[in-house]
Write a protein that holds these residues in place. Structure first.
Motif, PDB file in Angstrom:
ATOM      1  N   PRO A  51       0.816  -1.225   0.000  1.00 54.44           N
ATOM      2  CA  PRO A  51       0.000   0.000   0.000  1.00 54.44           C
ATOM      3  C   PRO A  51       0.849   1.275   0.000  1.00 54.44           C
ATOM      4  O   PRO A  51       0.519   2.254  -0.666  1.00 54.44           O
ATOM      5  N   ARG A  52       1.953   1.247   0.735  1.00 59.67           N
ATOM      6  CA  ARG A  52       2.831   2.425   0.786  1.00 59.67           C
ATOM      7  C   ARG A  52       3.438   2.701  -0.582  1.00 59.67           C
ATOM      8  O   ARG A  52       3.448   3.834  -1.055  1.00 59.67           O
ATOM      9  N   LEU A  53       3.906   1.664  -1.237  1.00 61.46           N
ATOM     10  CA  LEU A  53       4.482   1.826  -2.568  1.00 61.46           C
ATOM     11  C   LEU A  53       3.433   2.330  -3.557  1.00 61.46           C
ATOM     12  O   LEU A  53       3.689   3.264  -4.323  1.00 61.46           O
ATOM     13  N   LEU A  54       2.250   1.750  -3.526  1.00 66.45           N
ATOM     14  CA  LEU A  54       1.204   2.164  -4.459  1.00 66.45           C
ATOM     15  C   LEU A  54       0.769   3.602  -4.210  1.00 66.45           C
ATOM     16  O   LEU A  54       0.478   4.335  -5.158  1.00 66.45           O
ATOM     17  N   SER A  55       0.742   4.034  -2.952  1.00 69.15           N
ATOM     18  CA  SER A  55       0.367   5.423  -2.687  1.00 69.15           C
ATOM     19  C   SER A  55       1.443   6.380  -3.186  1.00 69.15           C
ATOM     20  O   SER A  55       1.141   7.488  -3.610  1.00 69.15           O
ATOM     21  N   GLN A  56       2.690   5.956  -3.158  1.00 70.79           N
ATOM     22  CA  GLN A  56       3.776   6.804  -3.650  1.00 70.79           C
ATOM     23  C   GLN A  56       3.690   7.016  -5.156  1.00 70.79           C
ATOM     24  O   GLN A  56       4.016   8.095  -5.649  1.00 70.79           O
ATOM     25  N   ILE A  57       3.262   6.000  -5.893  1.00 69.50           N
ATOM     26  CA  ILE A  57       3.232   6.149  -7.349  1.00 69.50           C
ATOM     27  C   ILE A  57       1.925   6.741  -7.852  1.00 69.50           C
ATOM     28  O   ILE A  57       1.844   7.144  -9.000  1.00 69.50           O
ATOM     29  N   THR A  58       0.899   6.816  -7.004  1.00 70.82           N
ATOM     30  CA  THR A  58      -0.379   7.379  -7.442  1.00 70.82           C
ATOM     31  C   THR A  58      -0.612   8.789  -6.923  1.00 70.82           C
ATOM     32  O   THR A  58      -1.479   9.487  -7.424  1.00 70.82           O
ATOM     33  N   THR A  60       0.518  12.699  -6.229  1.00 73.28           N
ATOM     34  CA  THR A  60       1.405  13.744  -6.716  1.00 73.28           C
ATOM     35  C   THR A  60       1.662  14.710  -5.577  1.00 73.28           C
ATOM     36  O   THR A  60       0.726  15.256  -4.994  1.00 73.28           O
ATOM     37  N   ARG A  61       2.919  14.900  -5.277  1.00 71.68           N
ATOM     38  CA  ARG A  61       3.283  15.807  -4.195  1.00 71.68           C
ATOM     39  C   ARG A  61       3.792  17.112  -4.792  1.00 71.68           C
ATOM     40  O   ARG A  61       4.591  17.119  -5.712  1.00 71.68           O
ATOM     41  N   VAL A  62       3.306  18.215  -4.257  1.00 68.97           N
ATOM     42  CA  VAL A  62       3.743  19.538  -4.711  1.00 68.97           C
ATOM     43  C   VAL A  62       4.066  20.384  -3.486  1.00 68.97           C
ATOM     44  O   VAL A  62       3.580  20.124  -2.389  1.00 68.97           O
ATOM     45  N   SER A  63       4.864  21.392  -3.705  1.00 70.25           N
ATOM     46  CA  SER A  63       5.199  22.298  -2.605  1.00 70.25           C
ATOM     47  C   SER A  63       3.956  23.105  -2.215  1.00 70.25           C
ATOM     48  O   SER A  63       2.981  23.197  -2.973  1.00 70.25           O
ATOM     49  N   HIS A  64       4.017  23.731  -1.067  1.00 68.78           N
ATOM     50  CA  HIS A  64       2.915  24.566  -0.598  1.00 68.78           C
ATOM     51  C   HIS A  64       2.657  25.713  -1.583  1.00 68.78           C
ATOM     52  O   HIS A  64       1.499  26.008  -1.920  1.00 68.78           O
TER      53      HIS A  64
END
Length: 89
Positions: A51-58, A60-64
């Motif tokens: 689950p951790r791996l799948l959440s990382q690839i799905t 999108t992280r952006v800056s504030h």
């Protein structure tokens, strides 16, 4: 070695895993420390990581700052360019 228990509505499948001697010894020591057979240790470790791996690839992280710019663009969209307006007619 004890087989994992399966509920009557769940079919168990077998996989084959090849690894070098040092990796197997390391994993066996870890399994022993947890009181698990090697297969159960590998299974529970993989299930915990999936689950951790799948959440990382799905996700999108952006800056504030970037997040604020996206929200601003949604709330205050720019005026469409004349070429775009003409193409939509």
């Amino acid at each position: 070695m004890e087989k994992p228990s399966a509920s009557s509505d769940q079919e168990m499948e077998r996989i084959t895993l090849h690894m070098d001697t040092h990796t197997k010894a390391l994993m066996q020591r870890a399994a022993d420390a947890r009181g698990l057979c090697l297969a159960e240790f590998v299974r529970t470790s993989a299930v915990a990581q999936a689950p951790r791996l799948l959440s990382q690839i799905t996700a999108t992280r952006v800056s504030h700052d970037d997040f604020c710019r996206v929200l601003d663009a949604i709330e205050n969209p720019p005026t469409p360019m004349d070429d775009l307006v003409d193409a939509l007619r």
